[in-house]
Design an enzyme around this catalytic site. Structure first.
Site, PDB file in Angstrom:
ATOM      1  N   HIS A 148      49.596  12.408   3.142  1.00  0.00           N
ATOM      2  CA  HIS A 148      48.784  13.340   2.626  1.00  0.00           C
ATOM      3  C   HIS A 148      48.880  14.773   3.002  1.00  0.00           C
ATOM      4  CE1 HIS A 148      46.471  13.098   6.512  1.00  0.00           C
ATOM      5  NE2 HIS A 148      46.598  11.886   6.362  1.00  0.00           N
ATOM      6  N   HIS A 183      49.371  15.292   6.675  1.00  0.00           N
ATOM      7  CA  HIS A 183      50.884  15.287   7.314  1.00  0.00           C
ATOM      8  C   HIS A 183      51.614  16.306   7.162  1.00  0.00           C
ATOM      9  CE1 HIS A 183      49.534  10.890   6.452  1.00  0.00           C
ATOM     10  NE2 HIS A 183      49.643  10.813   7.904  1.00  0.00           N
ATOM     11  N   CYS A 208      37.013  -2.005  15.726  1.00  0.00           N
ATOM     12  CA  CYS A 208      37.009  -1.307  14.451  1.00  0.00           C
ATOM     13  C   CYS A 208      38.288  -1.444  13.766  1.00  0.00           C
ATOM     14  CB  CYS A 208      36.567   0.289  14.667  1.00  0.00           C
ATOM     15  SG  CYS A 208      36.870   1.175  13.166  1.00  0.00           S
ATOM     16  N   CYS A 219      40.146   2.120  13.194  1.00  0.00           N
ATOM     17  CA  CYS A 219      40.705   2.772  14.318  1.00  0.00           C
ATOM     18  C   CYS A 219      41.609   1.691  14.988  1.00  0.00           C
ATOM     19  CB  CYS A 219      39.559   3.309  15.327  1.00  0.00           C
ATOM     20  SG  CYS A 219      38.371   4.371  14.522  1.00  0.00           S
ATOM     21  N   CYS A 260      30.977   2.410  13.134  1.00  0.00           N
ATOM     22  CA  CYS A 260      32.268   3.560  13.788  1.00  0.00           C
ATOM     23  C   CYS A 260      31.901   4.912  13.249  1.00  0.00           C
ATOM     24  CB  CYS A 260      33.647   3.251  13.119  1.00  0.00           C
ATOM     25  SG  CYS A 260      35.019   4.236  13.547  1.00  0.00           S
ATOM     26  N   HIS A 307      34.941   5.921  10.699  1.00  0.00           N
ATOM     27  CA  HIS A 307      34.952   5.366   9.513  1.00  0.00           C
ATOM     28  C   HIS A 307      33.677   4.953   8.795  1.00  0.00           C
ATOM     29  CE1 HIS A 307      38.922   4.767  11.341  1.00  0.00           C
ATOM     30  NE2 HIS A 307      39.456   4.965  10.221  1.00  0.00           N
ATOM     31  N   LYS A 338      35.439  17.222   2.920  1.00  0.00           N
ATOM     32  CA  LYS A 338      36.515  16.181   3.528  1.00  0.00           C
ATOM     33  C   LYS A 338      37.312  15.456   2.187  1.00  0.00           C
ATOM     34  CE  LYS A 338      37.460  12.395   6.738  1.00  0.00           C
ATOM     35  NZ  LYS A 338      36.971  11.271   7.546  1.00  0.00           N
ATOM     36  N   LYS A 354      39.306   9.726  -1.705  1.00  0.00           N
ATOM     37  CA  LYS A 354      39.671   9.159  -3.047  1.00  0.00           C
ATOM     38  C   LYS A 354      38.345   9.211  -3.882  1.00  0.00           C
ATOM     39  CE  LYS A 354      43.607   6.561  -1.932  1.00  0.00           C
ATOM     40  NZ  LYS A 354      44.177   5.393  -1.630  1.00  0.00           N
TER      41      LYS A 354
END
Length: 349
Positions: free
Chosen positions: A19, A22, A128, A131, A146, A149, A300, A303
């Site tokens: 993404h 990166h 989790c 993670c 979490c 997430h 943020k 999708k």
């Protein structure tokens, strides 16, 4: 004598395609590597792929592929992104590399064990999957979710090898306060010091093979697989030859001058990784530099919101130089920043 400079990115987790975050990390590290080469320093720039763990095993299963087939395909995408962005890395490490990576991981594990810092214990904890770590109740939202997430954690009971991380709280605090282990920016330094002041807890360093077979076996205990973070963090030394027949590159370049990472993985890099090195009697990295996240129109990327931006599409449309320039100019180096195609177009023009 020519000065050395060793810089690493975090290795990309290969449970999904690259993404834009990166791309940001690759470009930031690339600029630093090029700058130090221009100063006639001897530079080694490492990036790569983290290819083990439960999330990868499950992602491969969903696509009807073996984990190895799956990571082979995704790692090619990350290598391709580096090439398209003209990233000048010297090596691309893969944690499934049984010749380059596995021997170094086993060697480090044995050094930690020799120091008395590994102990097998029965344990019940809150795990989790996202993670790939056990969580304490105090960090969870509503006692069971979490914070990253926002999914409920699983209650897991198993017998694992534990790393005596708690032993290193004070030493790490001293190293960070003295600047020997430099955390950048100051806000992240304060965040990790706050964690150290509370005292670190021992952490699970393996998973039973019957529950997760995709990973590196624990030396001397084939019933256990090395915890994915323990395996992944070791790339910073295996990528320069640690545990191989020749330690020439490792002796020359370690300790790392900069580990460039995202802010969400600070604890692993500023607490667990240096503690592992201290246990193995190895020097800690000099600087851990953290960048923020990229948002899109203030949100943020996800999708479900439909606002995920593909770095490949941007490069195809505007070329690598335009994408590199935007991410460096418009995204704060050490903080969150916003990207939309409209903003990129405006900056490009």
């Amino acid at each position: 004598m020519i000065k050395k400079f060793y810089i690493t990115t975090a290795i990309a987790y290969t449970n999904a395609s690259p993404h834009i975050g990166h791309a940001l990390e690759f470009i930031q590290a690339d600029v630093l590597a090029r700058y130090h080469r221009n100063k006639n320093e001897d530079v080694f720039f490492l990036t790569g792929a983290d290819e083990h763990g439960q999330k990868i095993y499950e992602a491969a299963k969903k696509r009807g592929k073996s984990p190895q087939e799956f990571v082979d395909e995704v790692s090619v995408e990350f290598k391709s992104l580096c090439q398209k962005l003209e990233i000048s890395n010297d090596y691309f490490i893969r944690t499934t590399d049984k010749e380059k990576h596995w021997p170094g991981v086993a060697n480090l594990w044995e050094k930690i064990a020799e120091n008395g810092d590994l102990e097998k214990r029965k344990y019940q904890g809150l795990y989790c999957v996202g993670c790939e770590e056990f969580k304490t109740k105090k960090v969870l939202i509503d006692g069971n979710k979490c914070p990253i997430h926002l999914k409920e954690v699983e209650i897991v009971e198993e017998e694992n090898w534990f790393f005596k991380l708690s032993k290193y709280s004070q030493t790490l605090k001293e190293k960070i306060n003295s600047g020997e282990l430099n955390i950048v920016p100051e806000s992240r330094k304060n965040e990790i010091l706050s964690l150290l002041n509370e005292g670190l807890e021992d952490i699970s360093f393996s998973r039973p093979k019957e529950k997760l077979s995709w990973g590196i076996p624990v030396p001397g205990d084939e019933s256990q697989i090395i915890y994915v973070w323990c395996d992944a963090l070791t790339n910073y030394i295996t990528g320069i030859g640690y545990g191989s027949n020749s330690n020439e590159l490792f002796d020359k370049f370690w300790p790392a001058d900069i580990h460039l990472i995202g802010k969400d993985i600070l604890r692993f890099h500023a607490a667990i990784w240096p503690a592992m090195l201290l246990s193995a009697k190895l020097p800690t990295p000099k600087t851990i530099m953290t960048h923020g996240f990229i948002t899109s129109n203030g949100h943020k990327m996800s999708k479900s919101l439909g606002n995920v931006i593909s770095p490949f599409e941007l490069i195809e449309k505007y070329n690598a130089e335009a994408v590199r320039y935007y991410l460096l100019k418009e995204i704060p180096t050490l903080d969150d920043g916003d990207l939309t195609e409209e903003k990129l177009k405006e900056r490009y023009n």
